[in-house]
Each structure stands twice: as structure tokens, then as C-alpha cells.
Design a protein around this motif. Structure first.
Motif, PDB file in Angstrom:
ATOM      1  N   ARG A 138      11.078   9.859  -0.738  1.00 56.30           N
ATOM      2  CA  ARG A 138       9.674   9.454  -0.940  1.00 56.30           C
ATOM      3  C   ARG A 138       9.376   8.166  -0.192  1.00 56.30           C
ATOM      4  N   LYS A 139      10.283   7.229  -0.286  1.00 57.92           N
ATOM      5  CA  LYS A 139      10.082   5.921   0.364  1.00 57.92           C
ATOM      6  C   LYS A 139       9.853   6.066   1.868  1.00 57.92           C
ATOM      7  N   MET A 140      10.478   7.084   2.446  1.00 57.58           N
ATOM      8  CA  MET A 140      10.334   7.287   3.891  1.00 57.58           C
ATOM      9  C   MET A 140       9.002   7.938   4.249  1.00 57.58           C
ATOM     10  N   GLY A 141       8.224   8.297   3.225  1.00 57.35           N
ATOM     11  CA  GLY A 141       6.911   8.885   3.485  1.00 57.35           C
ATOM     12  C   GLY A 141       6.942  10.383   3.735  1.00 57.35           C
ATOM     13  N   SER A 142       8.045  11.015   3.379  1.00 53.02           N
ATOM     14  CA  SER A 142       8.242  12.435   3.687  1.00 53.02           C
ATOM     15  C   SER A 142       7.228  13.330   2.988  1.00 53.02           C
ATOM     16  N   SER A 143       6.501  14.113   3.772  1.00 51.49           N
ATOM     17  CA  SER A 143       5.513  15.023   3.183  1.00 51.49           C
ATOM     18  C   SER A 143       6.181  16.365   2.895  1.00 51.49           C
ATOM     19  N   ILE A 144       7.054  16.328   1.914  1.00 47.76           N
ATOM     20  CA  ILE A 144       7.956  17.436   1.634  1.00 47.76           C
ATOM     21  C   ILE A 144       7.526  18.129   0.350  1.00 47.76           C
ATOM     22  N   ASP A 145       7.730  19.408   0.278  1.00 49.96           N
ATOM     23  CA  ASP A 145       7.218  20.190  -0.857  1.00 49.96           C
ATOM     24  C   ASP A 145       8.179  20.138  -2.052  1.00 49.96           C
ATOM     25  N   TRP A 146       7.927  19.175  -2.924  1.00 49.60           N
ATOM     26  CA  TRP A 146       8.832  18.986  -4.067  1.00 49.60           C
ATOM     27  C   TRP A 146       8.853  20.186  -5.003  1.00 49.60           C
ATOM     28  N   SER A 147       7.810  20.999  -4.980  1.00 45.48           N
ATOM     29  CA  SER A 147       7.777  22.136  -5.903  1.00 45.48           C
ATOM     30  C   SER A 147       8.816  23.181  -5.519  1.00 45.48           C
ATOM     31  N   TRP A 182      -1.474   8.904  15.949  1.00 43.26           N
ATOM     32  CA  TRP A 182      -0.346   8.124  15.424  1.00 43.26           C
ATOM     33  C   TRP A 182       0.160   8.619  14.073  1.00 43.26           C
ATOM     34  N   HIS A 183      -0.668   9.379  13.377  1.00 45.13           N
ATOM     35  CA  HIS A 183      -0.317   9.704  11.998  1.00 45.13           C
ATOM     36  C   HIS A 183       1.086  10.281  11.800  1.00 45.13           C
ATOM     37  N   PRO A 184       1.522  11.239  12.611  1.00 46.85           N
ATOM     38  CA  PRO A 184       2.871  11.787  12.380  1.00 46.85           C
ATOM     39  C   PRO A 184       3.980  10.745  12.553  1.00 46.85           C
ATOM     40  N   TYR A 185       3.709   9.731  13.342  1.00 48.58           N
ATOM     41  CA  TYR A 185       4.721   8.695  13.563  1.00 48.58           C
ATOM     42  C   TYR A 185       4.689   7.637  12.466  1.00 48.58           C
ATOM     43  N   MET A 186       3.498   7.180  12.141  1.00 51.06           N
ATOM     44  CA  MET A 186       3.372   6.111  11.157  1.00 51.06           C
ATOM     45  C   MET A 186       2.319   6.488  10.130  1.00 51.06           C
ATOM     46  N   PRO A 187       2.700   7.332   9.193  1.00 51.22           N
ATOM     47  CA  PRO A 187       1.714   7.923   8.288  1.00 51.22           C
ATOM     48  C   PRO A 187       1.024   6.922   7.357  1.00 51.22           C
ATOM     49  N   PHE A 188       1.747   5.886   6.938  1.00 52.93           N
ATOM     50  CA  PHE A 188       1.157   5.005   5.926  1.00 52.93           C
ATOM     51  C   PHE A 188       0.017   4.149   6.463  1.00 52.93           C
ATOM     52  N   VAL A 189       0.289   3.402   7.523  1.00 53.28           N
ATOM     53  CA  VAL A 189      -0.752   2.487   7.991  1.00 53.28           C
ATOM     54  C   VAL A 189      -1.968   3.272   8.489  1.00 53.28           C
ATOM     55  N   THR A 190      -1.728   4.417   9.114  1.00 52.59           N
ATOM     56  CA  THR A 190      -2.863   5.201   9.610  1.00 52.59           C
ATOM     57  C   THR A 190      -3.695   5.746   8.447  1.00 52.59           C
ATOM     58  N   VAL A 232       0.785  -1.239   0.000  1.00 46.56           N
ATOM     59  CA  VAL A 232       0.000   0.000   0.000  1.00 46.56           C
ATOM     60  C   VAL A 232       0.820   1.294   0.000  1.00 46.56           C
ATOM     61  N   GLU A 233       2.052   1.228   0.483  1.00 45.65           N
ATOM     62  CA  GLU A 233       2.781   2.469   0.741  1.00 45.65           C
ATOM     63  C   GLU A 233       3.003   3.339  -0.496  1.00 45.65           C
ATOM     64  N   ASP A 234       3.483   2.732  -1.573  1.00 45.19           N
ATOM     65  CA  ASP A 234       3.784   3.552  -2.760  1.00 45.19           C
ATOM     66  C   ASP A 234       2.543   4.252  -3.292  1.00 45.19           C
ATOM     67  N   ALA A 235       1.435   3.513  -3.306  1.00 47.17           N
ATOM     68  CA  ALA A 235       0.204   4.108  -3.835  1.00 47.17           C
ATOM     69  C   ALA A 235      -0.257   5.267  -2.955  1.00 47.17           C
ATOM     70  N   ILE A 236      -0.143   5.085  -1.647  1.00 47.69           N
ATOM     71  CA  ILE A 236      -0.550   6.167  -0.745  1.00 47.69           C
ATOM     72  C   ILE A 236       0.326   7.386  -0.973  1.00 47.69           C
ATOM     73  N   TYR A 237       1.618   7.158  -1.097  1.00 48.30           N
ATOM     74  CA  TYR A 237       2.501   8.313  -1.295  1.00 48.30           C
ATOM     75  C   TYR A 237       2.141   9.056  -2.578  1.00 48.30           C
ATOM     76  N   ARG A 238       1.856   8.285  -3.634  1.00 42.95           N
ATOM     77  CA  ARG A 238       1.488   8.938  -4.897  1.00 42.95           C
ATOM     78  C   ARG A 238       0.234   9.784  -4.726  1.00 42.95           C
TER      79      ARG A 238
END
Length: 882
Positions: free
Chosen positions: A138-147, A693-701, A15-21
Motif C-alpha cells: 500500500r505504501k508504494m501506491g500499488s493499485s492492486i486488487d485486494w479483493s 506522469w500519473h503512472p510514474y508518480m501517482p500520489f503527487v499527480t 497526503v499519500e496515506d489519505a489518497i491511497y485510502r
RNA sequence: GGGCGCUUAGCUCAGUUGGUUAGAGCGACUCGUUUACACCGAGUAGGUCGUGGGUUCGAAUCCUACAGCGCCCACCA
């Protein structure tokens, strides 16, 4: 809606890659795109740009986990969270790396290729690295502003560097001068003082016949460049010599030297012979003595690490060859008196570990002590004030002292490097030897009375830290006055490793104070080094490197993040190993299954964002605990105590919510009167737990959230949901009584080896608590696996029963035929012994006037209550024992 | 040579301003396929909090000395 289907075990890799996308596509990593984003208060972090030398290691993963945690937390708190990504060209490090690669594959040096071709190769390499790095971030789930991604060597950052240097030059803070610098022979470049590493080693201390004296040295070959000998002025042995000169001859094939005897208080009378042979060209200390005493300077070592013509017959030898040859020649002449072995430090290049040669060289320096026009303070003073007065807070605070000490002792900063890869210094030399500093190549020399048009740019490049020092503001558009710069600077938090406190953090403070008249950030959060299970540094040669990209597919990003954040403290090194990650993977799965239970057992899956009404004691308890946990976690995170907050959340989620409330909920949902309210509480609690929990484990949450919110109208990402607001409240004490009773019964069952599945009868003699226990009889009976539960206000102990005390009530389990009375007696005796000791202890305490008079009233009162309770229990046990 | 940090259960670590008989996770051991989860549940064992001294009615917690480990700084030629 249909009952959601959830897999039995959470599989992060699916699930992780799809969520990040989906996150990335939403645009919410960019604060401007958040709903109402333009009006929100900003919260900014700049990513410490990883070196473009290759892949990210687990230290970077820690950095990303911590920064994303803060960014996500603040975003949920309603801030315009901005996290700016980027990479660092890391001049020396990257140049070395590419040189090595080319050497290995093509057996060519950078000189074989030439500057232009070499730089092309570096750029290609860097592009590849940057892609790898982006992917890892990206793999780490970083919500970083690529722009807003930046690179220290891209056009806007180059402009910032040029502007910075020009302003400093115009303010007279930059000068070019001949000084002793740290020279790396392999890199053929200067290094800043803090870029030199010291390694303890055994060295030979040679005592040389030195004209009329004896002088000790670890580096005989440099004595070919001596121009003085220094003694402490209060040293009686040499006092009369000071001011005199003598001729020193090292033998055939060398040039005779004229040595002056000078006095200097820095000379330690106790070391060696109490004299220092002064070699101004190859020692910073000696150079200062030479300046003070106007001594001539003889350079004997060249920039290639070989002896110069001034060294006579040793010319062209490497330093070590020259040392051996020279010592041999001196021995032959009887000029060596003795050789001792001593401990000293070998200085080495921090990038390639080659020995450093101090030598004089013409370089660009930033003057850190000169008062700046219009500011009345030097760069050093401004940098000290930033932490002392302007409120830059360093976490942990002991590093503030370290910072002060370093900054107070800072010397002029050599910013020019003889490296090809980097920002060319914006200075142009004319044929007449003048230098013009400008923002772009001038049409003619700017020196007075010279208008030469034959200009060539300085070959040197800037120290990489000179460019990364501008990072907080150059990434926001400086020197242009951009809206971003106005809105997001100063940034809020700088999170980085303590190992670059001097290299980078201090330089950023210095450069930002100068250019912006602002601090670069309000808080510096320093993380420690990541080590292996045995506490060793991770290194390729040890083979103990943990690659985030290896463990993420195996355990999931969330588990990796938890293992890097929990159980660690700011500024302290952290140990990480695979089993630890596996443990947190188990927790992600636990959270998944908690959700699976809630979502599949409620009659209708829906959002419950408002606190539901409690109908039972257990309901009251879990809702109170939820509030307290939310409040405590929030205040911990605000204090940057990420590990304690996470541990609190884990304990609550696993122990209190899953092990207790979910089991109780199963019972309550059997009761038609409680079913609806219990479901609401389950959904509400789950929703709150996911947010926390979201800030700690963003994907599963986020994955669970997606199922939880189903196709609801106005469905949003958990990422942008509001953080739970709550006040800590006391949980009902009565629930603790239930827990104690259930625990005590389980304990007795286990002691008597009653199979978990087997139900037994129980009688509880509860006095005034009987009513409360009757109300909760179903919970006690089910969780303790009781067939017939009898609750009485008063009663006798049944025969052949195992008995125990819990929370002031008597519990009897008539385990007919199962109770070994002798064993039961022994058990009670043990408990009695235990209690007696405790009671004695409390009594002693209370009969001590020192205690009752001095301790706070509440504490004494608590002790009294405790004593009364324990005495009561003791009495009951004594009765039971007959 | 200066400075800093660490030392608590076999391992990794919590222990807020000194106040119940010091906690958690992992590991060990016992029992268990109770329809969310064996990546699980219930329970048990295990620590004189590095050592010595001191302050205090009371110290893992404060002071002091020492030891071991680690780190940083420094121009010992």
C-alpha cells in the motif's frame, strides 16, 4: 471558485496515506468496478508473491513501481486493469526463518516442538509477515486488487496443487524413485538442481593407492562406498582392465570392497590419473554409470550428514570428521601418494549455505521428457514451444537464449521436500508398502489386490515452486472454470527479477502449458538487482540496505518510485542511493510548484481537456511539443521503455514547460489580448502533464488533480482519466531561433558579469527575420532582460558593443563602459577559430565525392545548408573584427 | 570449460536502423533572495566514447582480437 491554496513545498507524507485510502475505497483497483469495467478489454498482471518471510526490500519496491506503472497506464488507456496480490509460503525459506527465531528466543529446535506445534508457530509468523507486506505494498501506491488476494498455501491454491499433482500422476508424469538427489544436511531435505549454489574454493585432491591403480579424489571418505573404477575406453593405460574386478581394502575397521573396472567416455583421461572411483550412492554421474553397468550401490553417508555403518569404524562421524580420520589412517598405511591443491566448486544450499551432500533417496519426481498422452509432446517440449512458437516474449530478449539452454538441459524435477511447512504430498502409504495418490485420503489402499485400510499420508511436502508454478491460473480460480479464469488468463505481463527466471518463470510456463494448454503470460519483463552506489549487493552484514519504509517518509513514495524506474534498463542491475532519491524528490516538488503557479495565476481554475487554440509562436510551440511528448512517451511505454519515457517527460516538464513556457506565459498574461488563451493553454498543458506522469508518480499527480478539478461536476480520480492521445508533430523552428537568441544574450551578459537583475539595451540585426523577432520582442526582451530592444533588418555594429551571432542574426549589446574591447576581441577570435574549423570540416566533407555520392540526399542537403549558414556567420564575425 | 552483459564527463546513465564539433541529471565553479519553486534560476568548465586492428566517403554505433569488471551455466572425479 476561490483561488486554491497550495503549500509552498510539497509534503508527500501529509497526503499519500489519505489518497491511497480514497483510491482503495473507490473500488477501482478491482476492474469489475471500473465504469463500464465488465466490457473493457482485460490487462492482467499477477504480482510475483513475496516470500512470507518478513519485510519487503528495495527490489520488491522496484517490482511494485514497475507493475503499478503498467497497470495504471493500461487503466488510463481504457483497459480493465487487473493486478492480483498475494504472498508465497516459501516453504524452506520460511521454515528456516521460524526455526532460527525459535532457536534464538527459546533455544528449541523444531523437533523439540513437534510438527503440529511448529506449524502453528509458522502460521502465526506468516500472518504477521503478510500484514507487514500488505502495508508495504500500500505504501508504494500499488493499485492492486485486494479483493482477489491469494496465498500459495490457502485453500483454493492447495486444491490447485493437489489437482495438478493428481493429473500429472494420472498422465504418468509423476513417479517415485530412488535417485541421487541434492541433500541439505541442515534442512534435512532435498533440493532441486537449480536450488544448489556453487562457490569457488580451493580443495585438496588426494591421489590414493587404489588396488592396482592410482585414483584421485577430493572426497576420500566417499571411497568407502565405491563399487567400480571408471576409465576412458580409449585410454591405453587401462584398456585391458575393463570388465575385470579386484578387491579393495581400505584397512582395519572397514569393509573390503569389490571393484569392477568399467569403461565410460565421460572420463577425462587428462584429469588426475585418468580414473574415477565410482561412488554410485553419492554422485549423480556415478549413479548413472551404476545404472548403465548394473553396479551395486553402497550408501555410506546418511541423511543426517553422518557416516553409516557401511563406513565401518567411521560410523557416526560427520563427513568432515570422517575425511580427516580416514586420510590419517590412509597415510599411516602409505596409501596416499600425493596431495595437490586444485580449484573446484563447493555446492551449497541456496537457503542456508550448508554444504550439499549428493545421496540416493526415495523421492517424487516429475518426468520432463515423457510424451504426454494426447499432446504428443513432453513437458520440456511444451515449455520450449511456449517461447519459440507460442509467443511468450522475454524482455530483454537475450534471456530467451538463457531460457532455452536451461530448459533443453532440464532433468527430472524432484518435487518432494522433507520440510514440514508446505503442501503435504497427496499420497498415502499402506502397511504393505503400496502408495495411493489421490485428491483426498482414500478409504483403502488403491493398489491392485490390496485393500489395506491402514493408510498414512506421505510426510513430505512439495517444492515451493511446484505451488507457485500454478500462480497465474490458480489465483484466477483453477481448477474451477471461473469467469475470472476465462476472462483474465493468459495474463499479459509477468514482471519479475531475472534471478528467478529458472526457479519460477520457467516452472510457470511448464505447469501452465500442461494444465491450461495456454501460456501463462504474453510478455516477461525482467528487472535487475538493486545495488548500492558502489554497485555492491545490498546486505545486512554490509549495512548498505536501503529500506523503502525508511526513505518513503523522508522523500515521498513518488520520488522513491522515480529513482527505481528512471535510469534503469530491463535485465540490468540498477544502483540506488539516497541522493538519487533526493533528486527525484526535488522533481516532485518542481511539478508541485509548476502546478501551484498555474493554479494560482489563472483567473479561474477549470478543466481544459480539449486542445486550445494557439495565438502566439510560443503557444504553437508548446502545444506541438506537448503532442510530440505525449506521442513519444506513449510509444516508449508500449515498448516497455519506461526509463526513456520518464526521462523525456522530466526534461519536457522541467526544461521546456517550466523554464520556457511558464516564463513566457507570465509575459503573455500581462497582455489583455493574450491572457485568456494563455491561461487555457496553461491549464490544458498541466492537465496533460499530470496524466502522463500519473503512472510514474501517482500520489503527487492525484493530489494536484484533486485541486485542479475542484468541485467540478462529474469529478473523477486522475487514476481513471483517459490517457492523452496525440500524434507527434514538428515544433515550429522559429521558436528555436528565439531560444537561441535569448541564450546568446544571456551568455554574453554572463561573460561580462552583468548582474542578472540589471537591464541592458540590445540591437538585433535580423535581415528577413526581423518581422518575426518584432512579433516576439516582448519575450526576447523580458527573458534576456533587455531595457530597449531594437530590431533592424540591416545595420552597422555600434561602437563599444559586445556582439554575438545566433541563428543567423547579429546581436549587439552596447554595454557602455562595461565592455573591455580587448576581451571582446579575444572572445570573437575564439568564436571565429571555432567556426573556421567547423566550416573547413564541412567543406572537406562536401568536396569528397565519396560523401556526396554515397550519403543520402537529405543528409548531404543538410550539410550544404549548414555550411551556408556557418559561412554567413563567419563573415559577420570577420566584419565585426574589422 | 562454455555462454552472456558492461566499459561514454569526477559520479549515475542516455545515445533508435553508422551521417552536424557526443547529450542529460548529480557534483564542481561563477553570478543571482526577478512575487511557482534556493527541493530554485542564469551561465561556465569537464569526454581523443576501455585498447589494438578492420569495414566504410564517414564509426561511440558494424566486424575482429585483447584487457578489466560482473553475472549465468556445466557431472572435472
Amino acid at each position: 471558485m476561490q483561488k486554491p491554496e497550495l503549500e509552498k513545498a510539497y509534503d508527500a507524507s501529509k497526503v499519500e496515506d489519505a489518497i491511497y485510502r480514497r483510491w482503495e475505497a473507490s473500488g477501482f483497483f478491482n476492474p469489475d468496478k471500473l465504469p463500464g469495467g465488465k466490457k473493457k478489454k482485460p490487462f492482467t498482471i499477477v504480482l510475483p508473491p513475496p516470500n512470507a518471510t518478513g519485510v519487503l526490500h528495495v527490489g520488491h519496491a522496484t517490482m511494485l513501481a514497475l507493475e503499478d506503472l503498467m497497470i495504471r497506464y493500461k487503466r488510463m488507456r481504457g483497459f480493465a486493469s487487473l493486478w492480483i496480490p498475494g504472498t508465497d509460503h516459501a516453504s524452506i525459506a520460511t521454515q528456516n526463518k521460524v526455526e532460527k527465531l525459535i532457536q534464538e528466543s527459546e533455544k528449541k529446535s523444531r523437533h523439540d516442538l513437534g510438527r503440529a506445534e511448529f506449524l502453528k508457530r509458522v502460521e502465526t509468523f506468516v500472518k504477521g509477515s503478510q500484514n507487514t507486506i500488505r502495508n508495504q505494498i500500500r505504501k508504494m501506491g500499488s493499485s492492486i486488487d485486494w479483493s482477489r488476494e491469494a496465498y500459495t498455501l490457502d485453500k483454493p491454491r492447495s486444491e490447485a496443487v493437489i489437482e495438478m499433482f493428481n493429473r500429472m500422476y494420472e498422465d504418468g508424469l509423476v513417479y517415485r524413485g530412488e535417485r541421487v538427489v541434492n541433500w541439505c544436511v541442515r534442512c534435512t531435505s532435498t533440493l532441486a538442481d537449480d536450488e544448489v549454489e556453487y562457490k569457488a574454493q580451493k580443495a585438496k585432491l588426494y591421489f590414493l593407492k587404489y588396488g592396482p591403480f592410482s585414483v584421485a579424489t577430493t572426497r576420500p571418505e566417499t571411497k568407502l562406498g565405491d563399487t567400480a573404477v571408471a576409465a576412458n575406453p580409449s585410454d591405453e593405460r587401462y584398456k585391458s582392465w575393463i570388465g575385470k574386478t579386484f578387491e579393495l581394502n581400505w584397512g582395519e575397521g572397514t569393509k573390503p570392497l569389490t571393484i569392477r573396472v568399467i569403461g565410460d567416455h565421460e572420463v577425462d583421461m587428462k584429469f588426475g590419473s585418468g580414473l574415477i572411483g565410482v561412488t554410485p550412492a553419492h554422485s549423480a554421474v556415478d549413479f548413472r554409470m551404476a545404472e548403465k553397468n548394473k553396479l551395486p550401490i553402497i550408501k555410506v553417508i546418511g541423511e543426517d550428514g553422518r557416516m553409516l555403518a557401511s563406513a565401518g569404524k567411521y560410523k557416526d562421524m560427520t563427513v568432515l570428521e570422517a575425511r580427516h580420520a580416514f586420510v590419517k589412517d590412509l597415510e599411516a598405511q602409505g596409501l596416499i601418494e600425493k596431495i595437490e591443491e586444485i580449484d573446484n566448486n563447493l555446492s551449497a544450499c541456496y537457503r542456508c549455505s550448508t554444504a550439499i551432500e549428493p545421496l540416493t533417496s526415495l523421492q517424487w519426481f516429475v518426468d520432463v521428457n515423457k510424451k504426454i498422452k494426447g499432446r504428443g509432446k513432453s513437458l520440456k517440449e511444451l515449455s520450449l514451444d511456449a517461447v519459440k512458437k507460442s509467443g511468450v516474449k522475454i524482455i530483454p530478449d537475450r534471456f530467451e537464449k538463457v531460457y532455452y539452454h536451461w530448459m533443453e538441459n532440464l532433468r527430472d524435477w524432484c518435487v518432494s521436500r522433507q520440510i514440514w511447512f508446505g503442501h503435504r504430498i497427496p499420497a498415502w502409504h499402506c502397511e504393505n508398502g503400496h502408495v495411493s495418490v489421490a485428491r483426498k485420503m482414500p478409504t483403502k489402499c488403491t493398489a491392485k489386490g490390496c485393500a489395506s485400510k491402514k493408510l498414512r499420508q506421505d510426510e513430505d511436502t512439495f517444492d515451493t515452486w511446484f505451488s507457485s508454478g500454478t500462480w497465474t491460473f490458480s489465483t484466477l480460480g483453477w481448477p474451477k472454470k471461473t469467469p475470472d479464469l476465462k476472462r483474465f488468463h493468459p495474463t499479459d505481463v509477468l514482471e519479475t527479477g531475472y534471478d528467478i527466471l529458472f526457479f519460477w518463470v520457467a516452472r510457470m510456463i511448464l505447469m501452465t502449458e500442461y494444465a491450461m494448454k495456454q501460456v501463462p503470460f504474453k510478455t516477461v519483463y525482467l528487472h535487475g538487482l538493486v545495488r548500492d552506489e558502489q554497485g555492491r549487493k545490498m546486505s545486512k552484514s554490509l549495512g548498505n540496505v536501503l529500506d523503502p519504509l525508511d526513505v518513503i517518509p523522508k522523500y515521498g513514495t513518488d520520488a522513491v518510485r522515480l529513482s527505481l524506474v528512471l535510469g534503469t534498463a530491463p535485465g540490468a542491475d540498477a544502483k540506488v542511493w539516497e541522493d538519487k532519491i533526493a533528486g527525484y524528490r526535488n522533481f516532485t516538488n518542481k511539478l508541485w510548484n509548476i502546478s501551484r503557479f498555474v493554479l494560482t495565476s489563472v483567473s479561474k481554475v477549470s478543466r481544459v481537456s480539449k486542445k486550445p487554440t494557439a495565438k502566439t509562436l510560443s503557444d504553437k510551440w508548446i502545444l506541438a511539443r506537448l503532442d510530440s511528448v505525449a506521442a513519444q512517451a506513449t510509444s516508449s511505454i508500449e515498448k516497455f521503455d519506461f526509463s526513456p519515457a520518464g526521462e523525456l517527460l522530466r526534461d519536457f516538464t522541467w526544461t521546456e514547460f517550466a523554464d520556457w513556457y511558464l516564463e513566457i506565459a507570465k509575459i503573455q498574461m500581462q497582455d489583455a489580448k493574450l491572457k485568456a488563451s494563455t491561461e487555457k493553454i496553461l491549464l490544458y498543458a498541466l492537465e496533460t502533464i499530470l496524466k502522463l506522469w500519473h503512472p510514474y508518480m501517482p500520489f503527487v499527480t492525484e493530489a494536484i488533480w484533486d485541486i485542479l478539478s475542484g468541485n467540478a461536476k462529474g469529478k473523477k480520480f486522475l487514476m481513471i482519466e483517459a490517457w492523452p492521445k496525440a500524434k507527434a508533430v514538428a515544433a515550429p523552428k522559429e521558436f528555436a531561433l528565439l531560444q537561441e537568441i535569448i541564450g546568446a544574450i544571456r551568455n554574453v551578459r554572463s561573460e561580462y558579469k552583468v548582474e542578472p537583475a540589471k537591464k541592458v539595451d540590445a540591437t538585433i540585426v535580423a535581415g528577413a527575420k526581423a518581422k518575426l523577432l518584432k512579433e516576439n520582442a516582448a519575450v526576447i526582451a523580458t527573458l534576456a532582460r533587455i531595457e530597449t530592444l531594437t530590431i533592424l533588418p540591416k545595420g552597422e555594429k555600434p561602437k563599444d558593443a559586445a556582439s554575438t551571432m545566433a541563428g543567423g542574426v547579429e546581436i549587439h549589446l552596447p554595454l557602455a563602459g562595461m565592455v573591455d574591447m580587448a576581451k571582446e576581441k579575444a572572445r570573437l577570435e575564439k568564436e571565429k577559430e571555432n567556426l573556421t574549423g567547423f566550416v573547413k570540416n564541412l567543406e572537406a566533407k562536401l568536396s569528397n565525392p565519396g560523401y556526396t555520392d554515397n550519403a543520402p540526399k537529405e543528409v548531404v542537403e543538410k550539410t550544404r545548408q549548414m555550411l551556408a549558414e556557418k559561412k554567413e556567420e563567419l563573415k559577420k564575425i570577420e566584419t565585426a573584427l574589422g
